[in-house]
Structure formats: structure tokens, C-alpha cells
Design a protein around this motif. Sequence first.
Motif, PDB file in Angstrom:
ATOM      1  N   GLU A   6      24.747  43.123  62.831  1.00 46.35           N
ATOM      2  CA  GLU A   6      25.476  43.259  62.215  1.00 46.35           C
ATOM      3  C   GLU A   6      25.515  42.167  62.234  1.00 46.35           C
ATOM      4  OE1 GLU A   6      26.509  45.060  58.296  1.00 46.35           O
ATOM      5  OE2 GLU A   6      24.173  44.866  59.327  1.00 46.35           O
ATOM      6  N   PRO A   7      25.877  41.012  61.167  1.00 45.83           N
ATOM      7  CA  PRO A   7      27.031  39.659  61.968  1.00 45.83           C
ATOM      8  C   PRO A   7      27.918  39.784  62.862  1.00 45.83           C
ATOM      9  CG  PRO A   7      26.565  39.404  59.595  1.00 45.83           C
ATOM     10  CD  PRO A   7      26.077  40.812  60.313  1.00 45.83           C
ATOM     11  N   ILE A   8      28.223  39.188  63.873  1.00 47.82           N
ATOM     12  CA  ILE A   8      29.881  38.893  64.671  1.00 47.82           C
ATOM     13  C   ILE A   8      30.489  38.651  63.742  1.00 47.82           C
ATOM     14  CG2 ILE A   8      30.912  37.054  66.283  1.00 47.82           C
ATOM     15  CD1 ILE A   8      28.602  38.500  67.907  1.00 47.82           C
ATOM     16  N   LEU A  63      25.103  47.250  46.808  1.00 47.40           N
ATOM     17  CA  LEU A  63      23.755  46.153  46.698  1.00 47.40           C
ATOM     18  C   LEU A  63      23.773  46.414  48.498  1.00 47.40           C
ATOM     19  CD1 LEU A  63      23.713  43.000  45.358  1.00 47.40           C
ATOM     20  CD2 LEU A  63      22.325  44.703  45.346  1.00 47.40           C
ATOM     21  N   SER A  64      25.015  46.961  49.353  1.00 50.65           N
ATOM     22  CA  SER A  64      25.095  46.894  50.550  1.00 50.65           C
ATOM     23  C   SER A  64      24.591  48.787  50.951  1.00 50.65           C
ATOM     24  CB  SER A  64      26.378  46.891  51.008  1.00 50.65           C
ATOM     25  OG  SER A  64      27.493  47.826  50.824  1.00 50.65           O
ATOM     26  N   ASP A  69      24.086  43.864  56.063  1.00 46.65           N
ATOM     27  CA  ASP A  69      25.066  42.815  55.521  1.00 46.65           C
ATOM     28  C   ASP A  69      23.622  41.972  55.660  1.00 46.65           C
ATOM     29  OD1 ASP A  69      27.639  43.629  54.551  1.00 46.65           O
ATOM     30  OD2 ASP A  69      28.226  42.021  55.488  1.00 46.65           O
ATOM     31  N   VAL A  70      22.558  42.312  56.086  1.00 48.71           N
ATOM     32  CA  VAL A  70      21.803  40.726  57.268  1.00 48.71           C
ATOM     33  C   VAL A  70      20.938  40.691  55.819  1.00 48.71           C
ATOM     34  CG1 VAL A  70      19.527  40.621  58.397  1.00 48.71           C
ATOM     35  CG2 VAL A  70      22.154  41.023  59.337  1.00 48.71           C
ATOM     36  N   PRO A  74      21.858  37.888  51.020  1.00 47.88           N
ATOM     37  CA  PRO A  74      20.894  37.276  50.064  1.00 47.88           C
ATOM     38  C   PRO A  74      20.030  38.389  48.818  1.00 47.88           C
ATOM     39  CG  PRO A  74      19.832  37.848  52.345  1.00 47.88           C
ATOM     40  CD  PRO A  74      20.735  38.737  52.314  1.00 47.88           C
ATOM     41  N   ALA A  75      21.028  39.535  49.045  1.00 46.99           N
ATOM     42  CA  ALA A  75      20.221  39.751  47.102  1.00 46.99           C
ATOM     43  C   ALA A  75      21.722  39.509  46.277  1.00 46.99           C
ATOM     44  CB  ALA A  75      20.000  41.271  47.339  1.00 46.99           C
ATOM     45  N   HIS A  76      22.798  39.891  47.222  1.00 44.63           N
ATOM     46  CA  HIS A  76      23.892  39.195  46.263  1.00 44.63           C
ATOM     47  C   HIS A  76      23.809  38.180  45.696  1.00 44.63           C
ATOM     48  CE1 HIS A  76      28.285  37.760  45.916  1.00 44.63           C
ATOM     49  NE2 HIS A  76      28.394  38.912  45.369  1.00 44.63           N
TER      50      HIS A  76
END
Length: 267
Positions: A6-8, A63-64, A69-70, A74-76
Motif C-alpha cells: 500500500e502507499p506510504i 470498491l476496496s 487502495d492502489v 482509480p475506480a473510485h
Amino acid sequence: MNDDPEPIENISGGDEGGGIADSFDPGGAETRAEEVVDRLGELYWQKTYGGQDAFTCLVRTVLSQNTSDVASQPAHDDLMKRYAGDDLAEALADAEHAQLAETIRSAGLYNQKADVLTEAGEHVLAEYGSTEAFDRFVTEGDSNDVRQALLDMNGVGPKTADCVLLFSGGQAGVFPVDTHVHRIYRRLGIAPADADHEDVRGVLERAVPATKCGFGHTASIQFGREYCSARKPACLDGPEACPMSDVCDQVGVDVESSEVVDPADAD
């Protein structure tokens, strides 16, 4: 370490999500679960939470499901560009299935999730009349009533309901349990090996101070992705590979044989 962590910074909600940073003062832990959460605070930046309205948060959490999240952000973003208008619930209730599914394709399980989102829009309109009225119910209603109302919606499980309570309803002390949280705290030995998701939630909400639950949830997910994965936890590479090695019972992990099983299946 996971090749696709996941992003920081937690990006749920995107740039327009509100930018509400959760913070707490680590130290003086009274339980082992709180000690774990405090250590997660040393590993990761404090997370930025969305601050979305309740229905937007519900959509984002659906959506998650079963992805990161990555992949789901974008879908959100694409969904909001196409459908966000005067009333998101109405827009999704009226959405053409194929178009909605294609819009959220990057989140995976897009046909199933499109059905859930359309039904959610229809339900909100039928029960509350509008997205705004639903938002008021979530933020102002009794937390138990809100949770049950969310669970009564098709495709909304305990984790999704708790995320809406935590991130939109502002309910402190809610610790959503996904597959990572469920695995980690049983593997650590903090929750019973055979505990289900709701049992783990109960253990954590009793053992972790309310002000640390939000961060504990998101940081535990990141820890699960980067260190305590289901099949190849970092401890297989030695105690120095995992920052929780000295507080972990390694339930279901045999370091000598490299065998890893679900904690419930451990001897």
C-alpha cells in the motif's frame, strides 16, 4: 516484503477526500495489542483519512473490497467523475450496469461490485429519500442502529459497515477487521486462534484505546501486506526481519520448517 505494498500515505478518498489526519501519542501501552499499534506508529506515517460523506465512504469501501487502495482508488476517481452530481445514490440507482461495471473495472470483481452499488443507491433512496438524509442518519444516529442498518444492505459486511462508522460517522473506538487484521492478531496470539472476525473486533476494541483504533486498522493492513502476509510472513527470514517478532506468538508459523497455516489450524 510485499512487491505491491500500500502507499506510504493512505489515499482513500483521493485529493478531494478532506485530508483529515489521524494522530495519537504512542507510549505507555497497557496491553500487547496497544503496544503493537504503537509500534506501527513507528513504522508508518500517520494516515490521512478521507472525511467523505457517508454514502461516498460506503461506495469507496465497497470498491476496496478484496483489493488494495492502489487498484481501487482509480475506480473510485472514475466513478466520481462519471456519476457524482446532485445525488450520488440516485445516479448509481439509475446507472446502466455495463457502463458502471466498466467504470470501476480497475477495482476488480467489477460486475459484482456494480450490482452492490446500484442496489445500495436504490436502498438509500427507498429508505432515506436522498444521499444527504442517509449521511445525517450515519453521523447523527445511534451507532448500533447505524451499524445494523448498514449490515442489512446487500454486499455490506462488518468490515465495510465499521469503516463507514469510523471514517464517516466519526465513531471513535471502532476497529474494522479485514482479512489482514483477522490474520495478524490471531497470529500474534492477541486474539484466540479460532476467533472469527467479530471476535477479533471485540478483542481489539477492548484492548486498544478508542483514539488509536482508526490508525490501528489502516496501519495493521499495511503491516499485513508488507510483513505479515498469509503465506510468507517476514519472520520466516529470521526474527530481525519482522519488527513485531518479540511480541508475536507466531501461531500457525513454523520457522524451522517454513510451514505456515491459518492460526485456527495450528497445533
